[in-house]
Design a protein around this motif. Structure first.
Motif, PDB file in Angstrom:
ATOM      1  N   ASP A  44     -12.811   0.382 -37.150  1.00  0.00           N
ATOM      2  CA  ASP A  44     -12.325  -0.437 -36.844  1.00  0.00           C
ATOM      3  C   ASP A  44     -11.160  -0.361 -35.167  1.00  0.00           C
ATOM      4  N   GLU A  45     -10.640   1.022 -35.956  1.00  0.00           N
ATOM      5  CA  GLU A  45      -9.378   1.255 -34.695  1.00  0.00           C
ATOM      6  C   GLU A  45      -9.822   1.573 -32.945  1.00  0.00           C
ATOM      7  N   PHE A  46     -10.939   1.834 -33.324  1.00  0.00           N
ATOM      8  CA  PHE A  46     -11.400   3.023 -32.318  1.00  0.00           C
ATOM      9  C   PHE A  46     -13.513   1.666 -31.190  1.00  0.00           C
ATOM     10  N   SER A  47     -13.045   0.925 -30.076  1.00  0.00           N
ATOM     11  CA  SER A  47     -14.251   0.184 -30.033  1.00  0.00           C
ATOM     12  C   SER A  47     -15.259   1.401 -30.029  1.00  0.00           C
ATOM     13  N   ARG A  48     -14.764   2.971 -29.893  1.00  0.00           N
ATOM     14  CA  ARG A  48     -16.500   3.200 -28.832  1.00  0.00           C
ATOM     15  C   ARG A  48     -16.936   4.170 -30.225  1.00  0.00           C
ATOM     16  N   TYR A  49     -16.204   4.251 -31.861  1.00  0.00           N
ATOM     17  CA  TYR A  49     -16.936   4.553 -33.381  1.00  0.00           C
ATOM     18  C   TYR A  49     -18.039   3.484 -33.129  1.00  0.00           C
ATOM     19  N   ASN A  50     -19.066   3.570 -33.303  1.00  0.00           N
ATOM     20  CA  ASN A  50     -19.757   2.002 -33.428  1.00  0.00           C
ATOM     21  C   ASN A  50     -20.278   2.035 -34.644  1.00  0.00           C
ATOM     22  N   TRP A  51     -20.606   3.606 -35.224  1.00  0.00           N
ATOM     23  CA  TRP A  51     -20.815   3.285 -36.345  1.00  0.00           C
ATOM     24  C   TRP A  51     -20.077   5.268 -37.297  1.00  0.00           C
ATOM     25  N   VAL A  52     -19.837   4.581 -38.492  1.00  0.00           N
ATOM     26  CA  VAL A  52     -19.064   5.831 -38.903  1.00  0.00           C
ATOM     27  C   VAL A  52     -19.288   5.823 -40.415  1.00  0.00           C
ATOM     28  N   GLY A  53     -19.876   6.779 -40.978  1.00  0.00           N
ATOM     29  CA  GLY A  53     -20.696   7.669 -42.200  1.00  0.00           C
ATOM     30  C   GLY A  53     -20.284   8.332 -43.133  1.00  0.00           C
ATOM     31  N   PHE A  54     -19.824   8.811 -43.970  1.00  0.00           N
ATOM     32  CA  PHE A  54     -20.024  10.112 -44.819  1.00  0.00           C
ATOM     33  C   PHE A  54     -20.865  10.251 -45.823  1.00  0.00           C
ATOM     34  N   TYR A  55     -21.893  11.549 -45.953  1.00  0.00           N
ATOM     35  CA  TYR A  55     -22.823  12.084 -45.550  1.00  0.00           C
ATOM     36  C   TYR A  55     -22.465  12.719 -46.900  1.00  0.00           C
ATOM     37  N   MET A  56     -23.236  12.844 -48.164  1.00  0.00           N
ATOM     38  CA  MET A  56     -22.177  14.042 -49.500  1.00  0.00           C
ATOM     39  C   MET A  56     -23.438  14.577 -49.328  1.00  0.00           C
ATOM     40  N   ILE A  57     -24.096  16.575 -49.933  1.00  0.00           N
ATOM     41  CA  ILE A  57     -24.920  16.772 -50.353  1.00  0.00           C
ATOM     42  C   ILE A  57     -24.995  17.279 -51.316  1.00  0.00           C
ATOM     43  N   GLU A  58     -26.071  16.379 -51.833  1.00  0.00           N
ATOM     44  CA  GLU A  58     -26.691  16.635 -53.683  1.00  0.00           C
ATOM     45  C   GLU A  58     -28.397  16.903 -53.983  1.00  0.00           C
ATOM     46  N   GLN A  59     -28.667  17.886 -54.873  1.00  0.00           N
ATOM     47  CA  GLN A  59     -29.252  18.141 -55.172  1.00  0.00           C
ATOM     48  C   GLN A  59     -30.637  17.573 -55.565  1.00  0.00           C
TER      49      GLN A  59
END
Length: 159
Positions: free
Chosen positions: A34-49
């Motif tokens: 929301d705060e940065f118009s140039r951040y078009n996709w923001v996401g987390f990935y977590m490691i799973e086995q």
């Protein structure tokens, strides 16, 4: 105080009362998007086995368009590179990086920051931009701060 510094302060305060790491990640991804118009996709990935025992990055909370990359092996893509090396990866022009896993033809640059718990990579924060060379030093500082905050929250939950 810059917008980056204000967000760091706000995230630190939110983290103190966040009930879960997922709530913290959702809040961070929403606010950064929301705060940065140039951040078009923001996401987390977590490691799973995986059942085979191989680690894989699994999509967690995110903001932006749906991605086909909901599971990424650690030996693939810019995300896999950051997770395997434990180092922040910034790509100013994804079209010139053979590791890039295309999610959107509009993506021009990307930053991926690993999340550590007890010295081990457990996930990462990934941001794509439709602008080339979108991530400057202050962006790197902010994204690394967010990753450390999530790592600290996860560490607290695991002890």
């Amino acid at each position: 105080m810059s917008k980056h510094q204000e967000l760091m302060q706000a995230f630190r305060l939110f983290a103190e009362s966040a009930a879960t790491a997922s709530a913290l990640m959702s809040h961070i991804s929403q606010q950064l998007h929301d705060e940065f118009s140039r951040y078009n996709w923001v996401g987390f990935y977590m490691i799973e086995q995986q059942p085979s025992g191989e680690p894989v990055l699994v999509l967690g909370p995110f903001q932006g368009a749906m991605t086909p990359h909901t599971r990424i092996p650690l030996n693939q893509g810019i995300c896999g590179a950051a997770a395997s090396t434990g180092k922040t990866v910034i790509v100013d022009d994804v079209s010139k990086d053979s590791r890039y896993l295309a999610c959107s033809v509009e993506t021009k640059s990307e930053i991926v920051v690993p999340i550590f718990v007890k010295g081990k990579v457990v996930g990462e924060l990934d941001i794509d931009s439709h602008f080339a060379a979108a991530f400057k030093d202050e962006d790197r500082d902010l994204v690394e701060f967010c990753a450390k905050l999530v790592g600290k929250h996860l560490d607290t939950l695991s002890t």
